[in-house]
Design a protein around this motif. Structure first.
Motif, PDB file in Angstrom:
ATOM      1  N   TRP A 192       0.119  -4.464   6.629  1.00 12.96           N
ATOM      2  CA  TRP A 192       1.015  -5.092   5.720  1.00 12.96           C
ATOM      3  C   TRP A 192       1.586  -6.471   6.752  1.00 12.96           C
ATOM      4  O   TRP A 192       2.482  -7.364   6.134  1.00 12.96           O
ATOM      5  CB  TRP A 192       1.993  -4.370   5.057  1.00 12.96           C
ATOM      6  N   GLY A 238       0.974  -1.141  -0.168  1.00 15.65           N
ATOM      7  CA  GLY A 238       0.006   0.110   0.104  1.00 15.65           C
ATOM      8  C   GLY A 238       0.807   1.243   0.059  1.00 15.65           C
ATOM      9  O   GLY A 238       2.078   1.146   0.286  1.00 15.65           O
ATOM     10  N   GLY A 239       0.304   2.351  -0.282  1.00 17.50           N
ATOM     11  CA  GLY A 239       1.091   3.555  -0.416  1.00 17.50           C
ATOM     12  C   GLY A 239       0.843   4.306   0.898  1.00 17.50           C
ATOM     13  O   GLY A 239       0.096   5.185   0.948  1.00 17.50           O
ATOM     14  N   VAL A 240       1.641   4.041   1.884  1.00 23.46           N
ATOM     15  CA  VAL A 240       1.352   4.564   3.153  1.00 23.46           C
ATOM     16  C   VAL A 240       2.346   5.927   3.298  1.00 23.46           C
ATOM     17  O   VAL A 240       3.404   5.817   2.730  1.00 23.46           O
ATOM     18  CB  VAL A 240       1.813   3.621   4.317  1.00 23.46           C
ATOM     19  N   GLU A 241       1.641   6.839   3.667  1.00 21.82           N
ATOM     20  CA  GLU A 241       2.673   8.070   3.800  1.00 21.82           C
ATOM     21  C   GLU A 241       3.540   8.140   4.940  1.00 21.82           C
ATOM     22  O   GLU A 241       2.965   7.656   5.925  1.00 21.82           O
ATOM     23  CB  GLU A 241       1.499   9.344   3.831  1.00 21.82           C
ATOM     24  N   ARG A 242       4.691   8.346   4.666  1.00 26.09           N
ATOM     25  CA  ARG A 242       5.603   8.523   5.888  1.00 26.09           C
ATOM     26  C   ARG A 242       5.376   9.502   6.872  1.00 26.09           C
ATOM     27  O   ARG A 242       4.824  10.452   6.582  1.00 26.09           O
ATOM     28  CB  ARG A 242       7.302   8.980   5.281  1.00 26.09           C
ATOM     29  N   GLY A 289      -2.266   1.957   8.482  1.00 26.76           N
ATOM     30  CA  GLY A 289      -1.884   1.544   7.023  1.00 26.76           C
ATOM     31  C   GLY A 289      -0.670   0.517   7.031  1.00 26.76           C
ATOM     32  O   GLY A 289      -0.772  -0.681   6.446  1.00 26.76           O
TER      33      GLY A 289
END
Ligand code: HEM
Length: 153
Positions: free
Chosen positions: A142, A18-22, A138
């Motif tokens: 994973w 997934g595109g997890v924002e830092r 998020g």
């Protein structure tokens, strides 16, 4: 300490990492290395007495320091985890432990409880709580490696 051998097959979340924002660098600017270690010590103290306690080694404080080293570097501090333990490979490192959605939910409750307590004490920057919690929710998806349909079986 080695974990018990897995009984359930390894499951891969279909959505991928997934595109997890830092998380925001402001968190580390405010907490510093010591603050991150204190936060993770509280998170791990909260595991005690929960249904995920058995997944962790007896010495929770020592275990919290490995996680803290990871969060220090994730939040923009020095690369403590790589120096001490090698490349993060977080999903791979969690594979020996059976982590289902219920385990994730307990883990999140402990982490979010520690962040909230720290913000209430005026330590964790209040305006960064929502973004950090979004990251935890998020990224933790994973780490799940037991299929939903085998939960509780
Ligand atoms: C989904 C819920 C999660 C559960 C139930 C869980 C559980 C565990 C367990 C059982 C260990 C091994 C403890 C030990 O032997 O020291 C561990 C280690 C670790 N976890 Fe998690 N974890 C979860 C999510 C996460 C997430 C989302 C992150 C990072 C964002 C994370 C970061 C770490 C780190 C850095 C370590 C130490 C690895 C090492 O010592 O090499 N975990 N976790």
């Amino acid at each position: 300490m080695s974990p018990a051998p897995r009984e359930k097959p390894v499951w891969v979340p279909p959505g991928g990492p997934g595109g997890v924002e830092r998380p925001s660098p402001v968190i580390f600017e405010v907490l510093g290395e010591e603050g991150v270690f204190e936060l993770l010590a509280d998170v791990y103290r909260r595991f005690d007495g929960t249904p995920i306690r058995h997944l962790f080694p007896p010495d929770l404080l020592a275990a919290s320091e490995r996680s803290a080293a990871f969060f220090v570097q994730l939040l923009g501090g020095p690369p403590l985890f790589n120096e001490r333990h090698g490349p993060p490979r977080m999903r791979a490192r969690h594979i020996p432990f059976e982590i289902d959605e219920r385990a994730r939910s307990v883990w999140l409750d402990c982490f979010e409880g520690a962040v909230e307590a720290s913000a209430a004490a005026g330590v964790f920057p209040r305006e960064e709580v929502a973004g950090f919690v979004a990251f935890l929710r998020g990224f933790s998806a994973w780490m799940v490696n037991v299929a939903p349909e085998t939960d509780g079986v």
